[in-house]
Design a protein around this motif. Structure first.
Motif, PDB file in Angstrom:
ATOM      1  N   VAL A  80      62.203  -4.166   3.398  1.00 32.39           N
ATOM      2  CA  VAL A  80      62.874  -5.138   4.258  1.00 32.39           C
ATOM      3  C   VAL A  80      62.527  -4.837   5.715  1.00 32.39           C
ATOM      4  CG1 VAL A  80      65.087  -6.068   5.001  1.00 32.39           C
ATOM      5  CG2 VAL A  80      64.740  -5.473   2.598  1.00 32.39           C
ATOM      6  N   THR A  81      62.611  -3.563   6.078  1.00 28.61           N
ATOM      7  CA  THR A  81      62.236  -3.152   7.432  1.00 28.61           C
ATOM      8  C   THR A  81      60.765  -3.466   7.698  1.00 28.61           C
ATOM      9  OG1 THR A  81      63.878  -1.375   7.386  1.00 28.61           O
ATOM     10  CG2 THR A  81      62.147  -1.197   9.035  1.00 28.61           C
ATOM     11  N   GLY A  82      59.919  -3.204   6.697  1.00 28.22           N
ATOM     12  CA  GLY A  82      58.499  -3.489   6.846  1.00 28.22           C
ATOM     13  C   GLY A  82      58.231  -4.967   7.070  1.00 28.22           C
ATOM     14  N   LEU A  83      58.928  -5.836   6.333  1.00 25.07           N
ATOM     15  CA  LEU A  83      58.737  -7.273   6.504  1.00 25.07           C
ATOM     16  C   LEU A  83      59.185  -7.722   7.887  1.00 25.07           C
ATOM     17  CD1 LEU A  83      57.965 -10.054   5.492  1.00 25.07           C
ATOM     18  CD2 LEU A  83      60.225 -10.250   4.442  1.00 25.07           C
ATOM     19  N   LEU A  84      60.314  -7.212   8.343  1.00 27.10           N
ATOM     20  CA  LEU A  84      60.779  -7.572   9.683  1.00 27.10           C
ATOM     21  C   LEU A  84      59.764  -7.142  10.730  1.00 27.10           C
ATOM     22  CD1 LEU A  84      62.855  -8.680  11.631  1.00 27.10           C
ATOM     23  CD2 LEU A  84      64.074  -6.488  11.513  1.00 27.10           C
ATOM     24  N   ALA A  85      59.226  -5.922  10.583  1.00 22.16           N
ATOM     25  CA  ALA A  85      58.207  -5.443  11.514  1.00 22.16           C
ATOM     26  C   ALA A  85      56.977  -6.342  11.491  1.00 22.16           C
ATOM     27  CB  ALA A  85      57.824  -4.004  11.171  1.00 22.16           C
ATOM     28  N   LEU A  86      56.539  -6.733  10.294  1.00 24.65           N
ATOM     29  CA  LEU A  86      55.361  -7.597  10.157  1.00 24.65           C
ATOM     30  C   LEU A  86      55.585  -8.934  10.856  1.00 24.65           C
ATOM     31  CD1 LEU A  86      52.629  -8.386   8.962  1.00 24.65           C
ATOM     32  CD2 LEU A  86      53.807  -8.930   6.816  1.00 24.65           C
ATOM     33  N   MET A  87      56.748  -9.526  10.652  1.00 27.40           N
ATOM     34  CA  MET A  87      57.053 -10.798  11.307  1.00 27.40           C
ATOM     35  C   MET A  87      57.023 -10.655  12.825  1.00 27.40           C
ATOM     36  SD  MET A  87      60.156 -12.361   9.026  1.00 27.40           S
ATOM     37  CE  MET A  87      59.949 -12.930   7.342  1.00 27.40           C
ATOM     38  N   LEU A  88      57.664  -9.618  13.338  1.00 28.66           N
ATOM     39  CA  LEU A  88      57.742  -9.434  14.789  1.00 28.66           C
ATOM     40  C   LEU A  88      56.363  -9.186  15.386  1.00 28.66           C
ATOM     41  CD1 LEU A  88      60.946  -7.206  14.992  1.00 28.66           C
ATOM     42  CD2 LEU A  88      60.743  -9.603  15.663  1.00 28.66           C
ATOM     43  N   LEU A  89      55.575  -8.324  14.756  1.00 34.40           N
ATOM     44  CA  LEU A  89      54.256  -7.990  15.284  1.00 34.40           C
ATOM     45  C   LEU A  89      53.311  -9.185  15.229  1.00 34.40           C
ATOM     46  CD1 LEU A  89      54.009  -4.471  13.642  1.00 34.40           C
ATOM     47  CD2 LEU A  89      54.003  -4.917  16.112  1.00 34.40           C
ATOM     48  N   THR A  90      53.511 -10.064  14.275  1.00 26.88           N
ATOM     49  CA  THR A  90      52.703 -11.279  14.178  1.00 26.88           C
ATOM     50  C   THR A  90      53.185 -12.322  15.178  1.00 26.88           C
ATOM     51  OG1 THR A  90      52.353 -10.841  11.819  1.00 26.88           O
ATOM     52  CG2 THR A  90      51.843 -13.058  12.607  1.00 26.88           C
TER      53      THR A  90
END
Length: 405
Positions: free
Chosen positions: A225-235
């Protein structure tokens, strides 16, 4: 305008909580969700002018409960009650509580018996608080079509006998995977709109990020979940630089990186570092790490492609698939030359999953251009342009082809 935005944000936060409240009291997710939607519309009309009530959750629960009673008192509902001796108590509205059923509603909307489009629509309506019209506009379908999709989804859940409880521990990991996939699909539809004149839909990316933040708050120990949030933000941090003044697509290598959101990048890097340090590596964490390498490069030439290729090697092990191979081919080309990338790309030619997307021809055109085969690159770009329904992407690919004429 500020009050309208405040009301909108509050209603989106409360929507799944009030649905959960009513379902726990009355059952019948389909009827309760409809009633809450009506209550949300009433609040959206009244609150900006009359002010937000002292207890907005109670207000919504009361209005929605009244809608339920009105429906169940109709003639057709009366006949159904006569046939059902297990009529639930309709004595009064659901009483607000401190419990938050948002997570349960989210898992129910992502029930495995539903198709991916139905999961998307139901999640955005029941958990995101969007109206049917708003969701229809986002996915470029008629409102009547979207309404039917949502109605069928709720009936499917009912027929499947899904209970309003979190999945058992043995099913939680697989169900969470579906939830994350749905949230990422919502984000991707916003970030690169699949059809129409707009390159992106900021409302959808913002909603996907909001829901993923909410999921992380509810499930703080889930690293993916943390990884997905990070991916969204970085994109999403690159969004302002993705389009020219005329709305045309600007590829990553040509973007003005001073327009990237440094604060969002910092948060994303911190999140992915945290996720990678605490548990087994999952696909969203690896994709976020790849995005972080791109975002931390001061210029396109500074990109550490060797590190990106190593991360794609990891991603291919934990989550193999044609899209991973497609993206890995670009990294291979950057590290080992375009011919090596094209060789890897050729392994996808017989994959039926890639036959309908423009992305394979788009990447092939790019690698052929790098290899100096301008004629074949032009043909690949034109094939890709003919396959995409996104006007900005079509125009970009057509221009790339014309430049090689």
């Amino acid at each position: 305008m500020k009050d309208d935005r405040q009301v909108e944000a509050l209603l989106r936060e409360l929507a799944p909580q009030v649905i959960g409240l009513l379902v726990r009291k009355h059952g019948q997710f389909d009827a309760c969700e409809d009633a809450v939607q009506e209550a949300l519309l009433s609040a959206a009309r009244q609150w900006p002018e009359q002010g937000i009530p002292d207890s907005p959750k109670s207000w919504l629960a009361t209005v929605a409960s009244r809608r339920l009673v009105d429906e169940w008192r109709s003639e057709s509902a009366r006949r159904r009650r006569e046939e059902n001796n297990a009529l639930m108590d309709l004595a009064g509205p659901a009483e607000p509580s401190e419990s938050d059923d948002t997570l349960t509603v989210l898992f129910l909307c992502c029930h495995p018996s539903l198709s991916a489009p139905s999961q998307l629509a139901l999640t955005l309506r029941a958990v995101g608080g969007l109206t049917t019209g708003e969701i229809a506009n986002a996915f470029l379908v008629p409102e009547s079509t979207l309404a039917q999709r949502i109605s069928r989804a709720k009936q499917t859940i009912k027929k499947a006998g899904a209970e309003f409880v979190l999945p058992p521990v043995g099913e939680l990991a697989e169900r969470l995977r579906v939830v994350l996939q749905v949230l990422y699909l919502i984000f991707n539809e916003g970030y690169t709109t699949s059809g129409g004149p707009d390159l992106h839909r900021a409302d959808l990316t913002a909603e996907a990020i909001r829901l993923t933040r909410l999921l992380r708050r509810l499930m703080p120990d889930e690293d993916e979940v943390t990884g997905l949030l990070a991916l969204m933000l970085l994109t999403d941090a690159r969004r302002a630089a993705r389009a020219g003044e005329d709305g045309s697509l600007v590829p990553l290598a040509e973007q003005d990186r001073s327009r990237w959101n440094a604060e969002t990048i910092t948060e994303g890097v911190s999140l992915v570092s945290e996720a990678l340090a605490t548990g087994p590596v999952g696909p969203y964490q690896v994709q976020a790490a790849i995005a972080a390498v791109h975002d931390e490069a001061a210029t396109a030439a500074d990109t550490d492609w060797s590190q990106i290729l190593a991360l794609y090697d990891v991603l291919e092990k934990v989550s193999p698939g044609p899209i991973v191979t497609l993206n890995r081919a670009v990294a291979v080309a950057e590290v080992n030359g375009p011919e090596a990338g094209l060789e890897l790309l050729a392994t996808l030619d017989g994959d039926s999953r890639m036959s309908q997307t423009h992305r394979l021809d788009s990447v092939r055109g790019h690698l052929l251009e790098l290899a100096g085969d301008t004629g074949a690159a032009r043909e690949a770009y034109l094939r890709a342009a003919g396959k995409t329904a996104s006007e900005p992407e079509k125009q970009y690919l057509t221009r790339r082809a014309e430049r090689l004429s």
